[in-house]
Write a protein that holds these residues in place. Structure first.
Motif, PDB file in Angstrom:
ATOM      1  N   GLU A 147       0.820  -1.205   0.000  1.00  0.00           N
ATOM      2  CA  GLU A 147       0.000   0.000   0.000  1.00  0.00           C
ATOM      3  C   GLU A 147       0.860   1.263   0.000  1.00  0.00           C
ATOM      4  O   GLU A 147       0.517   2.259  -0.644  1.00  0.00           O
ATOM      5  CB  GLU A 147      -0.934  -0.005   1.210  1.00  0.00           C
ATOM      6  CG  GLU A 147      -2.019  -1.073   1.132  1.00  0.00           C
ATOM      7  CD  GLU A 147      -2.908  -1.093   2.351  1.00  0.00           C
ATOM      8  OE1 GLU A 147      -2.588  -0.357   3.322  1.00  0.00           O
ATOM      9  OE2 GLU A 147      -3.910  -1.826   2.336  1.00  0.00           O
ATOM     10  N   VAL A 148       1.988   1.225   0.700  1.00  0.00           N
ATOM     11  CA  VAL A 148       2.888   2.392   0.703  1.00  0.00           C
ATOM     12  C   VAL A 148       3.466   2.623  -0.688  1.00  0.00           C
ATOM     13  O   VAL A 148       3.543   3.761  -1.167  1.00  0.00           O
ATOM     14  CB  VAL A 148       4.010   2.195   1.745  1.00  0.00           C
ATOM     15  CG1 VAL A 148       5.097   3.242   1.575  1.00  0.00           C
ATOM     16  CG2 VAL A 148       3.432   2.265   3.153  1.00  0.00           C
ATOM     17  N   SER A 149       3.867   1.554  -1.360  1.00  0.00           N
ATOM     18  CA  SER A 149       4.378   1.703  -2.732  1.00  0.00           C
ATOM     19  C   SER A 149       3.290   2.215  -3.663  1.00  0.00           C
ATOM     20  O   SER A 149       3.566   3.012  -4.573  1.00  0.00           O
ATOM     21  CB  SER A 149       4.924   0.366  -3.233  1.00  0.00           C
ATOM     22  OG  SER A 149       3.889  -0.602  -3.290  1.00  0.00           O
ATOM     23  N   ALA A 150       2.034   1.785  -3.445  1.00  0.00           N
ATOM     24  CA  ALA A 150       0.938   2.301  -4.263  1.00  0.00           C
ATOM     25  C   ALA A 150       0.742   3.793  -4.029  1.00  0.00           C
ATOM     26  O   ALA A 150       0.489   4.556  -4.979  1.00  0.00           O
ATOM     27  CB  ALA A 150      -0.349   1.531  -3.942  1.00  0.00           C
ATOM     28  N   LEU A 151       0.867   4.245  -2.781  1.00  0.00           N
ATOM     29  CA  LEU A 151       0.753   5.677  -2.488  1.00  0.00           C
ATOM     30  C   LEU A 151       1.895   6.471  -3.121  1.00  0.00           C
ATOM     31  O   LEU A 151       1.695   7.591  -3.606  1.00  0.00           O
ATOM     32  CB  LEU A 151       0.729   5.902  -0.977  1.00  0.00           C
ATOM     33  CG  LEU A 151      -0.545   5.461  -0.253  1.00  0.00           C
ATOM     34  CD1 LEU A 151      -0.389   5.638   1.252  1.00  0.00           C
ATOM     35  CD2 LEU A 151      -1.744   6.254  -0.756  1.00  0.00           C
ATOM     36  N   VAL A 152       3.100   5.898  -3.118  1.00  0.00           N
ATOM     37  CA  VAL A 152       4.235   6.576  -3.748  1.00  0.00           C
ATOM     38  C   VAL A 152       4.003   6.725  -5.245  1.00  0.00           C
ATOM     39  O   VAL A 152       4.234   7.799  -5.838  1.00  0.00           O
ATOM     40  CB  VAL A 152       5.542   5.806  -3.459  1.00  0.00           C
ATOM     41  CG1 VAL A 152       6.686   6.354  -4.291  1.00  0.00           C
ATOM     42  CG2 VAL A 152       5.885   5.883  -1.984  1.00  0.00           C
ATOM     43  N   LEU A 153       3.517   5.657  -5.889  1.00  0.00           N
ATOM     44  CA  LEU A 153       3.221   5.731  -7.319  1.00  0.00           C
ATOM     45  C   LEU A 153       2.094   6.717  -7.599  1.00  0.00           C
ATOM     46  O   LEU A 153       2.130   7.441  -8.606  1.00  0.00           O
ATOM     47  CB  LEU A 153       2.867   4.342  -7.845  1.00  0.00           C
ATOM     48  CG  LEU A 153       4.009   3.330  -7.860  1.00  0.00           C
ATOM     49  CD1 LEU A 153       3.499   1.961  -8.291  1.00  0.00           C
ATOM     50  CD2 LEU A 153       5.127   3.790  -8.786  1.00  0.00           C
TER      51      LEU A 153
END
Length: 199
Positions: A147-153
């Motif tokens: 989820e953190v990587s999705a927020l970064v993207l």
């Protein structure tokens, strides 16, 4: 099985070498696509069919083709780009030496088989496909990181949109309110054309 492994490996290494040595950038991108395809073949041999398909769809189907179109469409002066080669050669050589040292360190300390404690910590569930096992691990154990990587993207995508929506003079822009308030009476115009008179 071993023959295909060595075949994919040799072609992958050769194409990766040609990516950095080819003089024509279009040929470099084509060799990069060949390297991705052989990497997908190696994934298939290891039973990671999901990673193989992702490599083909995402990297070959999107990234590499995008590189190819950009290189072919842009009029880049490669003679000017090559002028700075001698200037940045020491820095590039130092970075290459560090990467080579790290690869050698990993190769020397490589363990081919996991220990008993590592195998017990990550048991392999029987009758579960590679894709299902990857999904179970990704959406349970590593769901926060996912989820953190999705927020970064998402942040990167919003930043790219904001940067491209800068107001420039003499550039037509969409008026969202005007488009949403359009009706059939204001959009469609019906004209009566006399018979055999043409337009």
């Amino acid at each position: 099985m071993a023959a295909f492994f060595y075949l994919f490996s040799v072609v992958l290494i050769a194409s990766a070498f040609m990516v950095i040595t080819a003089r024509n950038p279009v040929h470099s991108v084509l060799f990069l696509i060949l390297a991705f395809c052989n990497g997908a073949g190696l994934f298939l041999l290891q039973g990671a069919e999901f990673l193989a398909m992702i490599l083909i769809v995402v990297y070959v189907g999107a990234v590499a083709v995008l590189f190819l179109f950009v290189v072919m469409m842009l009029d880049v002066d490669f003679a000017e780009l090559k002028q700075g080669f001698q200037k940045y050669l020491p820095v590039g050589g130092a970075v290459g030496a560090v990467v080579l040292f790290e690869l050698g360190f990993v190769a020397v300390n490589w363990k081919s088989a996991p220990s008993a404690t590592e195998a017990a910590a990550s048991p392999i569930v029987a009758q579960v496909t590679n894709t299902a096992a990857l999904g179970q691990v990704l959406y349970t154990k590593y769901v926060i990181f996912f989820e953190v990587s999705a927020l970064v993207l998402l942040t990167a995508m919003i930043g790219a949109i904001v940067l491209t929506l800068r107001h420039r003079p003499n550039v037509k822009r969409q008026n969202i309110e005007e488009q949403n308030s359009r009706t059939a009476k204001t959009v469609v115009e019906i004209r009566k054309v006399p018979s055999r008179a043409g337009l």
